[in-house]
Every structure is written in structure tokens, then in C-alpha cells.
Scaffold this active site. Sequence first.
Site, PDB file in Angstrom:
ATOM      1  N   GLN A 150      -1.978  19.512  40.084  1.00 28.24           N
ATOM      2  CA  GLN A 150      -1.295  18.230  39.857  1.00 28.24           C
ATOM      3  C   GLN A 150      -2.229  17.237  39.160  1.00 28.24           C
ATOM      4  OE1 GLN A 150       1.957  17.824  40.441  1.00 28.24           O
ATOM      5  NE2 GLN A 150       1.967  15.727  39.742  1.00 28.24           N
ATOM      6  N   ASP A 179       2.838  25.213  34.208  1.00 32.55           N
ATOM      7  CA  ASP A 179       3.081  23.914  33.573  1.00 32.55           C
ATOM      8  C   ASP A 179       3.189  24.048  32.053  1.00 32.55           C
ATOM      9  OD1 ASP A 179       3.258  21.646  35.297  1.00 32.55           O
ATOM     10  OD2 ASP A 179       1.144  21.851  35.819  1.00 32.55           O
ATOM     11  N   LYS A 234       7.910  19.654  44.773  1.00 33.06           N
ATOM     12  CA  LYS A 234       7.734  21.008  44.227  1.00 33.06           C
ATOM     13  C   LYS A 234       7.781  22.037  45.359  1.00 33.06           C
ATOM     14  CE  LYS A 234       5.415  19.155  40.201  1.00 33.06           C
ATOM     15  NZ  LYS A 234       4.222  18.870  39.425  1.00 33.06           N
TER      16      LYS A 234
HETATM   17  N1  GUN Z   1       1.516  14.926  36.597  1.00 35.78           N
HETATM   18  C1  GUN Z   1       2.614  14.327  36.080  1.00 35.78           C
HETATM   19  N2  GUN Z   1       3.491  15.254  35.648  1.00 35.78           N
HETATM   20  C2  GUN Z   1       2.940  16.464  35.900  1.00 35.78           C
HETATM   21  C3  GUN Z   1       3.378  17.799  35.683  1.00 35.78           C
HETATM   22  O1  GUN Z   1       4.456  18.073  35.151  1.00 35.78           O
HETATM   23  N3  GUN Z   1       2.499  18.768  36.086  1.00 35.78           N
HETATM   24  C4  GUN Z   1       1.310  18.494  36.657  1.00 35.78           C
HETATM   25  N4  GUN Z   1       0.534  19.515  36.993  1.00 35.78           N
HETATM   26  N5  GUN Z   1       0.886  17.260  36.867  1.00 35.78           N
HETATM   27  C5  GUN Z   1       1.701  16.258  36.490  1.00 35.78           C
END
Ligand code: GUN
Length: 282
Positions: free
Chosen positions: A96, A119, A52
Site C-alpha cells: 500500500q 497493482d 481490500k
Molecule cells: N495508494 C493509493 N492507491 C493505491 C493503489 O491502488 N495501490 C496501492 N498499492 N497503493 C495505493
Amino acid sequence: MYQILDGKTVSAYVKQQVKDEVALLAENGSVPALAVIIVGNDPASKVYVGNKKKACEMTGMKSIEYALDENTSEEELLALIDKLNGDKEVNGILCQLPLPKHINEDKIIDAIAPEKDVDGFSAVNVGKIWLGKYEISPCTPMGVIELLDYYKIPLEGKNCVVVGRSNIVGKPMAALLLERNATVTICHSRTKDLASFTKNADVIVAAVGRANFITADMVKDGAVVVDVGINRLESGKLCGDVDFENVKEKASFITPVPGGCGPMTIAVLMKNTLVAYKAQNK
Ligand code: GUN
């Protein structure tokens, strides 16, 4: 003969569009900023967060990483989110998942201001997705839609079967497919005779978290097969929820793992951060 749904190529295309827009904003002296919070030492989460960050660099956005200790308390995390919610220099906040067991994930997600929840996980944003009136898209499901759109795969009236009912993928995936006028079935661990549903599917989206779970006998000839799973085998190799080698012979289109849905998720996250920035700087 099947065609690969190439998430690497399509995500690069989407990120380039974001980059071009961000470059115009930079000329006026400000760019979108994404705060990424990671708690603990989960190796997979570290890789995702690193990707990211790289995507922010590629698109010209600012990323601010908060790598917190495994023992961080819920109160401390809530205090950080509160601070970031009030910080005008921060446009997107992403925490996350998964979080350590002593932290209530729902509480954390709902503490993020909806306009900064890039998200699309918060109750407000989930509600908007089901109402079809959303600005921030759920990243992974919208990544799937963008991938299918790029290859001009029609969804209207198609039988779409989503396998998995998670809040992150399965449920919002079903909402977005429904919005595209597909006939949507959500299957899950308690579904009886799963194959009877998948065998009738024009489009299968697998989001189960079990390696090679969707086998060739469960797929009809010519189906579009989208694999959202990322599983690590004992050998260390990454593989999806779909038995790719055998299913590809029946599919018309299929995503690889890696290089399918994963890069698309991050591309949509970049788009969402730009959308959040624009909404906050009208
Ligand atoms: N953990 C697995 N996929 C994601 C996601 O798309 N966003 C976040 N914040 N955590 C995750």
C-alpha cells in the site's frame, strides 16, 4: 438529466464473477492468495487495506496482511518482498502506498515480481500496458474502463481529457483510453488554460487530488464525468475532485464520491489476483 455511474453495483457484479470462478477452484482444493503489506499508520491507507481484505473474503480468496511498523527499514521491507516473491502459496503482492519517507517507493515497487504485481505498478507491467500486451491491468484506470463499459459508454473517437499525470492513475488511464481508440489529452498542474481542454471533452477523468477542482463552467453539456479523487474536507466529509452538485446538472453520466471509482479499483484488484493465480498455476 444525468445518470449516476454506480461503482457499488458494478463492482459487486465484477466481484461476483470472480467469486464464481474462485468457488470452482476451491472445489479442487486451492484458492488465490493476496499478500497485502502496509507500513505505518496512515488512516486512509488502513481503510483501503481493510476494504481490500473484505473483498478477498467476499470473493473467497485468501488474504495475508503484513502490518509493519512505521520505522521498518527499506532492507526489511525488501527482504519480506523477496520472501513473498519466492512463496508459491502467494499469488499477488500489494504494498500500500504511500510508504514512509525513508523508503524508496520505486525500489519497492520494482522489487515485486512482475507476475505477482497485482497493482500493475512495476516498470515491466507499465511497459506492457503501453504496448497493449498486458495481463495485469492498472486497477483504478481499468476500474474506470469497466464502469464505462457497463453503461455502454462509447470511447472510440471521443475526446477524453485526463486531468492528472500520476503513475498510479493519470498515465495508465491515458494508455487504456488510447487503447480504446479515444483521442486522449493529459492535462496537469502546468497546463495553460485547463478549461479550454475540459470544455471540449466528451469524457473527463479527474485525478488531481484537489476537492471540487472541476467546476461546472469547465464542463460541456452532455459530458461523461469520472471522478477518481478522494479528498477529506475539514468537516470530515469525503469529496471528489469534481464539484458534483453543480457539474451533475451538465453531465450525461457522472460518478459519485464515494461509491464511484473506489469500489471499482478493488474489484479489478480481485480480478488481477485471479489472473495472477491462473498464470502461476497453468
Ligand atoms: N495508494 C493509493 N492507491 C493505491 C493503489 O491502488 N495501490 C496501492 N498499492 N497503493 C495505493
